[in-house]
Design a protein around this motif. Structure first.
Motif, short mmCIF file in Angstrom:
data_model
loop_
_atom_site.label_atom_id
_atom_site.label_comp_id
_atom_site.label_asym_id
_atom_site.label_seq_id
_atom_site.Cartn_x
_atom_site.Cartn_y
_atom_site.Cartn_z
N GLY A 124 1.04 5.86 -0.55
CA GLY A 124 0.09 6.70 -0.47
C GLY A 124 -1.13 6.31 0.14
N HIS A 125 -0.99 4.29 0.35
CA HIS A 125 -1.96 3.98 1.17
C HIS A 125 -2.12 4.65 2.62
CE1 HIS A 125 -3.15 0.03 3.52
NE2 HIS A 125 -4.13 -0.42 2.59
N ARG A 126 -0.48 4.56 3.17
CA ARG A 126 -1.04 4.83 4.49
C ARG A 126 -1.27 6.36 4.88
NH1 ARG A 126 0.37 8.58 8.43
NH2 ARG A 126 1.68 9.99 6.53
N GLN A 127 -1.52 7.10 3.48
CA GLN A 127 -1.98 8.86 3.35
C GLN A 127 -3.87 8.35 2.76
OE1 GLN A 127 -0.02 10.45 1.09
NE2 GLN A 127 1.46 11.04 2.04
N ALA A 128 -4.67 7.57 2.61
CA ALA A 128 -5.58 7.44 0.90
C ALA A 128 -6.35 6.72 3.28
CB ALA A 128 -5.36 6.36 0.58
N ALA A 129 -5.66 5.81 3.55
CA ALA A 129 -6.87 4.93 5.06
C ALA A 129 -6.38 5.30 6.53
CB ALA A 129 -5.74 3.34 4.58
N ARG A 130 -5.81 6.32 5.83
CA ARG A 130 -5.68 7.26 7.06
C ARG A 130 -5.03 6.63 8.46
NH1 ARG A 130 -10.94 9.01 5.14
NH2 ARG A 130 -10.44 10.99 4.28
N ILE A 131 -4.33 5.62 8.43
CA ILE A 131 -3.38 5.21 9.06
C ILE A 131 -2.31 6.22 10.41
CG2 ILE A 131 -1.28 3.11 9.44
CD1 ILE A 131 -2.93 2.65 6.64
N PRO A 132 -2.39 5.69 10.94
CA PRO A 132 -1.40 7.00 12.17
C PRO A 132 -0.23 6.58 11.90
CG PRO A 132 -2.99 5.38 13.82
CD PRO A 132 -3.49 5.23 12.26
N ARG A 133 0.00 7.75 12.01
CA ARG A 133 2.07 7.90 11.67
C ARG A 133 3.13 6.76 12.73
NH1 ARG A 133 4.71 13.33 9.72
NH2 ARG A 133 3.07 12.79 8.01
N ARG A 134 2.42 7.05 13.58
CA ARG A 134 3.64 5.60 14.52
C ARG A 134 3.32 4.61 13.88
NH1 ARG A 134 2.40 6.12 19.70
NH2 ARG A 134 3.34 4.01 19.73
N ALA A 135 1.91 3.97 13.39
CA ALA A 135 1.65 2.42 13.85
C ALA A 135 1.92 2.23 12.02
CB ALA A 135 0.86 1.98 13.35
N ALA A 136 2.56 3.22 11.05
CA ALA A 136 2.64 3.03 10.21
C ALA A 136 4.28 3.06 10.24
CB ALA A 136 2.25 4.09 8.99
N ALA A 137 5.15 3.81 10.53
CA ALA A 137 6.58 4.00 10.54
C ALA A 137 6.96 2.09 10.94
CB ALA A 137 6.93 4.41 11.87
N TRP A 138 6.73 1.57 11.04
CA TRP A 138 6.87 0.55 12.51
C TRP A 138 6.66 -0.28 10.75
CZ3 TRP A 138 9.74 -1.42 15.92
CH2 TRP A 138 9.75 -1.17 16.92
N LEU A 139 6.61 -0.23 9.49
CA LEU A 139 6.52 -1.23 7.96
C LEU A 139 7.70 -0.67 8.07
CD1 LEU A 139 4.97 -2.81 5.70
CD2 LEU A 139 4.37 -0.30 4.84
N TRP A 140 8.77 0.22 7.61
CA TRP A 140 9.87 0.57 7.09
C TRP A 140 10.82 -0.24 7.32
CZ3 TRP A 140 8.79 2.63 2.67
CH2 TRP A 140 7.70 3.59 3.15
N PRO A 141 11.18 -0.60 8.77
CA PRO A 141 12.79 -1.66 9.28
C PRO A 141 11.83 -2.98 9.11
CG PRO A 141 11.29 -0.58 11.42
CD PRO A 141 11.28 0.46 9.45
N LEU A 142 10.91 -2.85 8.60
CA LEU A 142 10.86 -4.14 8.74
C LEU A 142 10.12 -4.91 7.24
CD1 LEU A 142 7.31 -4.64 10.92
CD2 LEU A 142 9.35 -6.00 10.83
N LEU A 143 10.15 -3.74 6.62
CA LEU A 143 10.42 -4.22 5.06
C LEU A 143 11.90 -4.29 4.76
CD1 LEU A 143 8.46 -1.97 2.81
CD2 LEU A 143 7.96 -4.29 2.71
N GLY A 144 12.75 -3.70 5.63
CA GLY A 144 14.31 -3.58 4.88
C GLY A 144 14.67 -4.89 5.14
N GLY A 145 14.47 -4.97 7.00
CA GLY A 145 14.43 -6.44 6.93
C GLY A 145 13.82 -7.94 6.15
N LEU A 146 12.54 -7.49 5.42
CA LEU A 146 11.77 -8.83 4.58
C LEU A 146 13.42 -8.72 3.72
CD1 LEU A 146 10.30 -11.05 5.12
CD2 LEU A 146 8.60 -8.76 4.11
N THR A 147 13.71 -7.08 2.70
CA THR A 147 13.90 -7.67 1.77
C THR A 147 15.22 -8.24 2.12
OG1 THR A 147 13.36 -5.25 1.61
CG2 THR A 147 14.97 -6.18 -0.26
N THR A 148 16.33 -7.94 3.40
CA THR A 148 17.16 -8.33 3.15
C THR A 148 17.85 -9.86 3.63
OG1 THR A 148 18.64 -6.33 4.49
CG2 THR A 148 19.37 -8.47 4.79
N SER A 149 16.36 -10.35 4.12
CA SER A 149 16.25 -11.88 4.31
C SER A 149 16.14 -12.81 2.93
CB SER A 149 15.51 -12.48 5.98
OG SER A 149 13.90 -11.65 5.32
N LEU A 150 15.07 -12.29 2.07
CA LEU A 150 14.90 -13.48 1.43
C LEU A 150 16.14 -13.03 -0.07
CD1 LEU A 150 11.37 -11.15 0.41
CD2 LEU A 150 12.20 -14.08 0.59
#
Lengths: 601, 501, 495, 225
Positions: free
Chosen positions: C108-134
């Motif tokens: 929701g935040h990406r849409q509301a804040a109008r963040i470009p899709r390419r920049a936002a896409a990187w968030l997902w793998p990083l989130l995954g990596g963070l989850t695993t590391s935690l």
């Protein structure tokens, strides 16, 4: 069946005035605007009739109400019946008189004067309310009901006192209220203390508790003084001469005739009078009361004859008479054995004084609005109650004899001598009152006469009749009349008083002293009020200083906090420093940790 | 098991109302009103049912563990249900009043939401079965009243809110520390388990006294005991229903009720007496009573006057708690209710004057009795009750306080009571004089500061009827004090239970 | 103490079903992250549909029913160790819940804040990596795995913080990167000393063999310094606020809620296992924690921007956790048991509340378009839901009932009083007051009515609801605390 | 011979590290670092961990070196950051930082010494037998000092890398070339490379956006991280 009837009668007696009081605002709310009705109508005048009927007809009885407040006990016994009877009668006649007395205001209301209407409405509402309180306090045997009745009467009567709304009325009202509140406080203290020490809820229990309690005499002092405010004990009487002249005359009549007696009712209800078990301390209290009573009886007479306003003179007469009653009540503590006889005399005295004083007060307004009768007839009729109060005829004579004989029998002839001396004063006061009335009456006669058939003269005549025939109808047993050979002993004070009055009048005409200018009504009130204002001024300084100190303190704290908040900028700066030195700090922390662990191992 | 549902239902009715109100849009006036009143009526019904059931000897309790050795307990006992009854009754009145008072003003949704939350917390306080549960709702009350205090959003209101928070949050913290210390000493104490502390050895007594002082400090702020009362007069900037709620039902009462609970159900009156704690309470209460009255005497505005009067009146409850003996206890418990009835009446009246005529200052009251006779009548009833005149309920509190003081061997307390009565008379009677006996704008002298014609009667019916109802209650509760279920009778039952094992 | 962390003297292999579930929990997030990078979700629903918490819940019930497991995992010549006890399972559950919430919010935040899709896409793998590391950090039972997980976590966290790409975000991220790297080097140095001295890396073995002595102390001091830097404990916290100031709210939420806590978790574990008798050191840490509470509170009170308030509040709240050291080390069993429960409850409560608070703050920021506190005027009328969320989360932070923060504070207070450690009582009290001060300062601005009207942007309700849900969870956890706490009590997880 | 070569090796390592850290010309410092990393790879090989050596050469020398050079803008059309570090720290900050770094080094040295059962002074003598230990200690100290003192971001990256390498050496010197040690170092190497890469990208972006090469804001006069 009888008890049911009794209960119904009692309820009717108390609720009927309340219902009539409630009728006033209800009618006002329902009335279409611009249309005004007669407020003090015939129905309104019937307020005390059920009570009068109850007092005259009902047998002694008791009504116990468990749900009522702390548990209600209402009683009608030998002493309460005469009290109730004369109170109700006085209220009834005074109310009838008020119809005529306030007719001008009704006229102004109909002419569209809003403020007069408001005042009249207030009067119509508060009058029965005050009456209800007065009746309740007489029949109440439980403390809460008694206090309720007393309070309702006291505070509702304030509205009657300040009815006129003038500056004098406000002063009178203020004096009345201040003293009443002080009295209520003293009463409350005494009631709580005494009731608490024995855990009782009735007045009977209270009397026993006071007699039995270790510090009972102090409780008795509190109650004596508390009720003494109402009864006009010397020193606490200040409100009487201030409130009476300003109140409407019918209100003055009930104030002086009935409500002042509430103090007496309080004494009778709460003090251990005639209790031989009460200790020496109570006898000492009785002597104090006796002295205070006689002081009031004589002092008020002396002060009263210097007054100008007839109602003020009559008020001082009330103080004087109540002083005599106080002295008699004191005998209940000094000579408990004689109390049964004296108590009857006291009640008779109260009733006699109530109705006679009522007649006198109504007489004042009759003097101001003389009816269409010859002047000699009018003035003889006006003099009748004065003579009766002085003890020369009728109920006055009976009363005098009623207390004199038991006092003689119990060997307190000294008290009798003092009381006779007070009667001299009373006579002088009466003479003074009539004289002042005469002086203002001449003018009034010139202004116009009113019909004899109006409510005012009728009520007055009724009062005269009731007062004169009091011993025959009061439900207190047949009074004994003095034997003829005792008459000189009873009548010499009247003669002496008349003589003194004539002499004083002659002297005053020769050498006008203008004492009334120097001795205003309310005597001690004025110096006390001045002292109060002075004190207030003096206390206000330190109080203001305290307030300022508090303000300064708060300001200091606020300032300190502001400054302290300002210092917090340093914290923000230090945060920057920490940010720049984080790497170094990490090393320092490692070193510190290692050193601590090592150092304390 | 059905016994568990009633406390939950009573609590849930206002909690759910709060949630639903927050979900409704601002415009939904009618739905919100319906919800408010419905919840209030349901709650009143549930509480009434519990009152009746308690009389039949039924149990209403629910509990579950929160941590080791500590449970969340809701239990309806005689004392608690008394307070619950008061709060639900007065909530209904206040809700009605608030609906009328806030007509056409902004942020009504927020107001009523927190209003419901506030009442839910009050109910929780009254039904709490141990100190832990009590604390939960006590703090919740702080939170839910803050938005009400600052409701107007003016700088003055915000400053008052800040002061309010400073006092109450610090107090809550001290209270919590005291409770934790007590918990550490003896574990979970259910209200009524007085024997736990009583059985502790004498070597623990200094500790117990220390904890008691901490707890009283924590409770004393809400109960506005001098010198912890500073927030109360300032919080007067809030709208009238909030002031009424703060003073009569919720906040101040929560503190006083907590003190009652603490002395009677945790320490036990015997132990408190033995430790000499009651003398301290009486001393504090005395100072507070006199100080509050003296300060009230100097006020120029109506609401601060009433606030200082509250400071003084609530200390009566503490005074009653401090008097060892059943009469003192009866006084404390019944005054808890009596003061609520009278004070809420007075605040409603003050609100009526402000809304209808724009009157805030005392000297503007001249002749208002003619313009608003019913409101003024209600005010008169409340004021006379405060002075302690029968048949208004104030007299009965004073009666039991006085007789209780004698019973406890402290007859000097009567002097305090009388002095307080005189002071009360000294600041209330001039008000009544102004109302009824001074000529005012309706007599053609001057004009009202801001007159509005709000309704068919002297003011809007929403404002008038609750006022009259509470005034009538305060008279009826006095006149019918001997009837079963009257506040006084109920207080007597509780006190007798306390003293007769 | 090793039993508290579910470490067994003789590790046995996991049951196969549990092993499979664990592998799924560890491996699924990065895979999902990569998939989401390729096909970014447009709606929160598919994100929420990821059923990982369900698996963890199953693990948790299994652990609660049959006790914890401690198993060796061989990786070539390396012997790694994992353990799964109630604590790690609960933390795992918490992590996954917060990750899901923040991922859903991010959509929701990406849409509301109008963040470009390419920049936002990187968030997902990083989130995954963070989850695993935690997850690895919660599960790992040897220093090597911990090191690897810690490094992975640090890099993912830094990278996520950099995603906005503005200059201040980059500068703050650069600082974070440097300190994170240096912190792990300090850690590695400590590990080196431990390995050199005792010759092993598994925690169970170390706790059995390590003897107190200068080498151990120096090693632990170095480890601790590194971890304190990563955990943003006063006075090493200064990198935290700027980082949060410019990061996206979902990222801030995860970071404030979990990332800093992971370092604390390791730190506590190491102290309790390696130097359980080191009272003086524990008091130093307690002192640092106290200073953090006060410092963070003061700064949050004076902060000008909403996000700064929340960030400094994190600094202060972390200080509470450090009070666990003096209360757990060298105290009686009863005190330790109380402090143990209190600490984890505080951690969980703060994690949930802080995530909710960052999200609520993000919503307010997005809606008002400004970051300053003074710009909040009038929001209480226009944005009640976001403000309510902020408030409920703040209740937990202030430690007011019925929140988890309250119950935790109660436990900590009780422990401190029982142990006679009065300073911490004072710290807890002052901290609560300071928290109240800064929270209500925010609210004070929102209640102002005479402000110029702003055009508030309308946000999707879902964003508010996610934050509200988290805040309510934190609130309800206070009353439902017995459920997790019963499992956490030493021996509580045993049947 | 067998004793001499490691000594020279250790000396070379320290020397290159010194050059890398002290030289204000950044390109040369980066090159020195690549050389240093290659020497490290050699050291691993000597220790009997050839795979680790390979990894060091790959990650440490090649990838990290490329990342560093990228940060300097070597292959880019846009102008990179200036190749010379002009920034001077305030004078009074320098000695304190040096002092802290030395204290830190002494702390670590004490740990190492106590571990080996020798005093700090004997550690130097021990260095004859295990030269990697004192070398690692020295490199770590240098790295720590440089990290605390320098403000140029690239130089801090270099300092970090050297600090890490020093610690790797210490680790290997203390615990030998066991599987765990190799794993730890391998993880460290990868992380260091990733970190350097990220850092390099950041330096470029920061310079492009705000043309700054330090983290010191303009309103923090004479500070420096």
């Amino acid at each position: 069946m009888t008890s049911l009837l009794f209960a119904a009668g009692l309820w009717l007696a108390l609720l009927w005035p309340l219902a009539l009081a409630l009728r006033v605002p209800v009618r006002a709310a329902l009335a279409s605007p611009g249309h005004s009705r007669r407020l003090l109508d015939g129905l309104w005048c019937t307020a005390p009739l059920p009570a009068l009927g109850l007092a005259m007809l009902a047998p002694p009885g008791q009504l116990v109400l468990e749900w009522w407040m702390l548990g209600g006990v209402w009683e009608l016994d030998g002493l309460r019946r005469p009290l109730l009877a004369f109170t109700a009668l006085l209220w009834g006649l005074a109310g009838f008189h008020a119809r005529g007395y306030l007719a001008p205001e009704q006229a102004r209301l109909e002419a569209g004067d809003g403020s007069a209407g408001g005042r009249l409405q207030r009067f119509a509402l508060l009058w029965p309310l005050t009456l209800a309180g007065n009746l309740l306090l007489i029949v109440a045997e439980d403390i809460a009901s008694f206090y309720l009745g007393f309070a309702v009467m006291t505070f509702a009567a304030y509205g009657l006192v300040v009815h006129a709304g003038t500056r004098d009325a406000r002063v009178g009202g203020l004096a009345y209220l201040v003293m009443a509140v002080l009295g209520e406080g003293l009463i409350l203290a005494g009631l709580l203390w005494a009731a608490g020490s024995a855990g009782t809820l009735t007045l009977g229990g209270l009397r026993e508790a006071i007699a039995a309690a270790q510090q009972g005499v102090w409780m008795a002092v509190l109650l004596w003084l508390g009720f003494g405010v109402k009864a006009g004990v010397a020193g606490l009487h200040l409100w009487l001469p201030l409130a009476h002249p300003v109140a409407p005359t019918p209100a003055s009549a009930v104030l002086s005739g009935a409500m002042v007696k509430a103090g007496l009712v309080g004494w009778l209800g709460s003090l251990p009078l005639g209790d031989p078990g009460a200790g020496e301390a109570f006898a000492r209290l009785g002597r104090v009361m006796l002295v205070a009573g006689l002081l009031a009886a004589l002092g008020a007479a002396l002060y009263g004859v210097c007054q100008r306003h007839p109602k003020a003179v009559l008020a001082y007469s009330s103080v004087s008479q109540m002083g005599m009653i106080t002295a008699l009540v004191a005998m209940g503590l000094i000579a408990p054995m004689a109390w049964p006889a004296i108590s009857a005399a006291v009640v008779l005295f109260a009733a006699h004084h109530g109705l006679t004083k009522g007649a006198l007060f109504l007489g004042v307004s009759i003097g101001e609005h003389p009816p269409r009768v010859p002047a000699w007839l009018l003035w003889s009729l006006l003099a009748l109650p004065a003579l009766s109060l002085a003890g020369a005829l009728g109920s006055g004579l009976a009363t005098k004899w009623a207390f004199k004989s038991p006092l003689y029998e119990s060997g307190h002839s000294g008290v009798v001598a003092w009381l006779s001396l007070a009667a001299v004063g009373t006579t002088a006061l009466m003479a003074r009152a009539l004289w002042r009335q005469w002086q203002s009456g001449v003018q009034a006669r010139r202004d116009g006469l009113i019909p004899l058939a109006g409510p005012m003269p009728l009520a007055w005549l009724g009062m005269l009749l009731a007062a004169g025939t009091l011993p025959w109808w009061l439900p207190l047993g047949r009074p004994a009349w003095p034997p003829v050979d005792e008459l000189p002993g009873l009548l010499w004070p009247v003669a002496l008083g008349v003589g003194l009055a004539v002499a004083a009048a002659w002297a005053a005409r020769r050498w006008p002293w203008h004492l009334h200018g120097r001795l205003p009504p309310g005597d001690l009130w004025w110096p006390l009020a001045a002292a109060w204002w002075g004190c207030r001024g003096r206390v206000q300084g330190p109080m203001a200083w305290l307030g300022e100190t508090r303000a300064v303190l708060v300001a200091c704290l606020v300032e300190g906090e502001r400054r302290w908040k300002g210092r917090l900028v340093a914290v923000s700066r230090a945060e920057g420093w920490l940010r720049r030195h984080a790497a170094v700090l990490m090393m320092v922390i490692a070193i510190v940790l290692a050193m601590t662990m090592w150092g304390t191992a | 098991m059905t016994g568990a549902w009633f406390p939950l239902a009573a609590l849930g009715s206002s909690l759910l109302a709060a949630v639903l109100i927050f979900m409704l849009p601002e415009r939904a006036f009618r739905a919100r009103t319906l919800l408010n009143l419905g919840a209030a009526v349901i709650k009143l019904g549930v509480v009434a049912w519990m009152v009746w059931g308690l009389r039949q000897g039924r149990e209403y309790a629910v509990e579950f563990p929160v941590m080791e050795g500590m449970s969340f307990v809701l239990r309806a006992d005689a004392l608690g249900i008394m307070f619950a009854g008061l709060s639900s009754l007065l909530w209904l009145c206040t809700t009605l009043y608030a609906i009328g008072y806030l007509e056409d003003s902004p942020n009504r949704k927020r107001f009523f939401g927190f209003f419901s939350l506030c009442v839910a917390s009050t109910l929780g306080i009254s039904l709490a079965g141990n100190l832990f549960t009590f604390l939960i709702f006590y703090e919740l009350l702080t939170l839910s009243t803050y938005p009400l205090v600052v409701h107007r959003g003016t700088p003055k209101a915000l400053a008052a809110g800040a002061v309010y928070l400073r006092f109450t949050l610090s107090a809550g913290l001290v209270l919590m520390i005291g409770m934790v210390a007590l918990h550490g000493l003896v574990g979970d104490i259910r209200f009524g388990e007085r024997e736990i502390l009583a059985e502790l050895g004498a070597e623990r007594h200094p500790m117990l006294v220390t904890i008691f002082v901490a707890l009283i400090l924590g409770l004393g702020v809400k109960a506005a005991l001098v010198p912890l009362h500073g927030w109360l007069p300032r919080a007067m900037v809030a709208p009238a229903p909030v002031s009424a709620l703060l003073h009569a039902v919720a906040v101040v009462k929560a503190g006083a009720f907590g003190i009652v609970r603490l002395v009677h159900d945790v320490y036990g009156i015997e132990l408190s007496h033995q430790l000499g704690l009651l003398h301290g309470l009486v001393a504090i209460a005395t100072v507070t009573i006199l100080y509050g009255s003296l300060r009230a005497l100097a006020q120029q505005e109506l609401k601060p006057l009433l606030a200082f009067s509250t400071v003084s009146q609530v200390a009566y409850i503490v005074l009653g708690v401090g008097l060892f003996g059943p009469l003192g206890t009866i006084a404390a418990l019944s005054h808890l209710l009596h003061q609520g009835l009278m004070k809420i009446t007075l605040f409603f009246c003050a609100g009526n004057y402000a809304e209808e005529l724009g009157i805030h200052r005392i000297d503007d009251l001249d002749g208002a009795g003619r313009r608003m006779p019913l409101t003024s009548l209600a005010f008169t009833v409340g004021a006379l009750g405060m002075v302690g005149l029968p048949p208004v309920v104030g007299f009965f509190s004073k009666w039991y306080l006085g007789t209780g003081a004698v019973q406890a061997g402290m007859p000097w307390v009567i002097a305090v009571l009388v002095a307080s009565s005189l002071l009360n008379a000294a600041y209330f009677l001039p008000l009544l004089h102004r109302l009824w006996f001074r000529p005012g704008p309706d007599h053609g002298r001057g004009e009202w500061p801001g007159e509005r014609r709000l309704g068919r009667f002297e003011t809007s019916g929403w404002l008038l009827w609750p006022t009259l109802a509470t005034a009538a209650f305060s008279v009826l509760a006095g006149v019918l004090a001997g009837m079963p279920f009257s506040p006084l009778e109920w207080a007597t039952r509780v006190a007798i239970e306390e003293y007769l094992p | 103490m090793s039993a508290w962390f579910g470490l067994a003297a003789s590790p046995e292999a996991f049951p196969p079903a549990m092993m499979a579930a664990l592998s799924l929990a560890l491996l699924a997030p990065p895979l999902l992250g990569v998939v989401a990078m390729r096909f970014p979700p447009r709606h929160p629903a598919p994100v929420v549909a990821v059923a990982l918490p369900a698996i963890t819940l199953w693990l948790l019930t299994a652990v609660a029913a049959h006790g914890g497991h401690h198993a060796p995992v061989s990786l070539g010549a390396l012997d790694l160790q994992l353990r799964l006890d109630a604590l790690s399972a609960l933390l795992l559950l918490l992590t996954q819940l917060l990750m899901l919430a923040s991922a859903a919010y991010a959509v929701g935040h990406r849409q509301a804040a109008r963040i470009p899709r390419r920049a936002a896409a990187w968030l997902w793998p990083l989130l995954g990596g963070l989850t695993t590391s935690l997850a690895l950090i919660w599960l790992a039972a040897d220093l090597l795995t911990l090191y690897a997980a810690l490094e992975l976590m640090g890099l993912c966290a830094v990278a996520m913080m950099l995603l906005p790409g503005q200059a201040d975000a980059l500068a703050a991220g650069m600082r974070y990167l440097l300190f994170a790297l240096v912190g792990s080097l300090a850690w590695l140095l400590g590990v080196a000393l431990l390995l050199g001295a005792w010759g092993r890396l598994d925690l169970a073995g170390l706790s059995a063999t390590v003897e107190p002595g200068p080498v151990t102390w120096i090693a632990v001091a170095l480890l601790s310094a590194g971890l304190l830097l990563k955990a943003a404990i006063f006075p090493l916290h200064a990198w935290l606020a700027p980082v949060h100031g410019s990061a996206w709210p979902p990222v801030s939420a995860i970071h404030g809620a979990l990332v800093v806590k992971a370092s604390f978790f390791i730190l506590l574990q190491l102290w309790l296992l390696l130097i359980p008798g080191q009272v003086a050191g524990a008091w130093v840490l307690g002192g640092l924690g106290s200073a953090a509470v006060l410092w963070g509170g003061l700064l949050a009170w004076r902060a000008r921007g909403l996000k700064q308030v929340v960030a400094f509040s994190t600094v202060g709240q972390l200080g509470y956790l450090l009070l666990a050291f003096p209360l757990l080390i060298g105290t009686s069993e009863a005190v330790a048991a109380l402090a143990w429960q209190g600490t984890w409850l505080q951690l969980a409560g703060h994690a949930l509340a802080k995530a909710a608070m960052f999200m609520a703050a993000g919503n307010l920021l997005l809606a008002t378009g400004h970051g300053g506190l003074a710009e909040l005027a009038g929001t209480s009328r226009r944005l009640p839901l976001a403000l309510m969320t902020f408030g409920i989360a703040a209740v937990t932070l202030m430690g007011l009932p019925p929140s988890a923060g309250f119950t935790a504070k109660w436990l900590l207070l009780q422990a401190a009083l029982l142990a006679g450690q009065w300073p911490w009582v004072l710290v807890l009290a002052l901290g609560s007051l300071l928290t109240a001060a800064y929270v209500f300062r925010v609210f004070r601005y929102t209640f102002v009515e005479e402000a110029p009207r702003h055009d508030f942007r309308q946000l999707p309700v879902g964003m508010d609801l996610i934050a509200l849900l988290l805040a309510l969870t934190a609130l309800g956890l206070g009353l439902a605390a017995d459920w997790p706490l019963a499992m956490l009590r030493p021996g509580g997880g045993e049947p | 011979m067998s004793a001499f070569v490691p000594l020279v090796h250790a000396g070379l390592l320290v020397g290159l590290a010194l050059v890398c850290l002290v030289d204000r010309r950044l390109a040369r410092a980066c090159l020195a670092f690549i050389g240093f990393a290659l020497m490290m790879a050699l050291a691993w090989w000597h220790l009997g961990a050839p795979w680790l050596g390979l990894a060091e050469a790959l990650f440490g020398a090649l990838f990290t070196g490329l990342a560093l050079l990228h940060a300097l803008g070597t292959w880019s059309r846009e102008p990179g950051p200036p190749s010379h570090d002009h920034f001077l720290r305030r004078r009074r900050q320098v000695p304190i930082r040096l002092l802290v770094a030395v204290a830190w080094a002494i702390l670590v040295a004490m740990g190492v010494g106590l571990l080996l059962g020798t005093g700090v002074v004997e550690l130097l003598a021990e260095g004859r037998r295990r030269p990697l230990l004192p070398a690692g200690l020295a490199i770590m100290t240098l790295g720590a000092w440089a990290f605390a003192t320098h403000t140029h971001l690239l130089r801090r990256l270099l300092a970090f890398n050297l600090l890490g390498s020093g610690i790797f050496l210490l680790l290997a010197g203390l615990a030998g070339a066991r599987a765990e040690v190799q794993a730890l170092i391998l993880v460290g190497l990868v992380v260091a490379w990733l970190g350097t890469l990220l850092g390099a990208v950041l330096i470029r972006r920061l310079h492009a956006l705000e043309s700054r090469v330090t983290l010191v804001a303009e309103d923090e006069p004479g500070g420096g991280e």
